[in-house]
Design an enzyme around this catalytic site. Structure first.
Site, short mmCIF file in Angstrom:
data_model
loop_
_atom_site.label_atom_id
_atom_site.label_comp_id
_atom_site.label_asym_id
_atom_site.label_seq_id
_atom_site.Cartn_x
_atom_site.Cartn_y
_atom_site.Cartn_z
CG HIS A 132 -2.61 -20.00 -19.25
ND1 HIS A 132 -3.65 -19.76 -20.11
CD2 HIS A 132 -1.97 -18.81 -19.10
CE1 HIS A 132 -3.65 -18.48 -20.46
NE2 HIS A 132 -2.63 -17.88 -19.86
CB SER A 140 -5.81 -16.12 -23.76
OG SER A 140 -5.42 -17.00 -22.72
#
Length: 156
Positions: A29, A138
């Site tokens: 990210h 994630s």
């Protein structure tokens, strides 16, 4: 910051919304965001909150990201619980910034970009993940954490 002219002659910033659940915000990210800052004047990291899906503490997600970008005035971190295109409109974002790691991600993001454009006219900008980070997600980081593994190599 670079400004673009609108049809009425006023200046506007190129603002992108970088939406996601960010549970947690990974090195992948951070890489997409850093590369997005080369394209946009301002990026709002929008942490999507869906109480029905994720009962996680919103502040526990927001605060580490805010600390990470505390010295970056072009990045803002906000939570939202509405449709992403509606939140983008509230923020004045004309673009959605998205990252893809593989073909499966790409197909999903392409379809989502088409729907979002039809709903609101917003344009999606999709960046491919850096090869070294393409396996980082994630969900993988959460699973590793649940088994007590050190996940610091996957976090910014």
């Amino acid at each position: 910051m670079t400004q673009t002219s609108t049809t009425d002659g006023s200046a506007s910033l190129r603002i992108a919304l970088f939406p996601g659940s960010f549970r947690p915000f990974t090195a992948g990210h951070a890489d997409i965001l850093a590369r997005g800052l080369e394209l946009f004047d301002r990026i709002i990291i929008g942490v999507g909150v869906n109480a029905a899906k994720s009962p996680a503490d919103t502040d526990a997600i927001l605060e580490p990201i805010r600390r990470l970008y505390a010295d970056q005035p072009r990045v803002e971190v906000r939570a939202y619980s509405c449709l992403t295109v509606d939140f983008a409109a509230q923020c004045g974002a004309r673009f959605l910034l998205r990252g893809v790691r593989n073909v499966k991600d790409f197909e999903y993001e392409r379809d989502l970009a088409d729907i979002n454009r039809q709903l609101s006219g917003i344009e999606s900008v999709i960046l491919f993940s850096s090869p070294a980070l393409s396996a980082v997600s994630s969900s993988v980081v959460r699973e590793l954490q649940s088994y007590g593994h050190d996940v610091t190599p996957f976090l910014p």
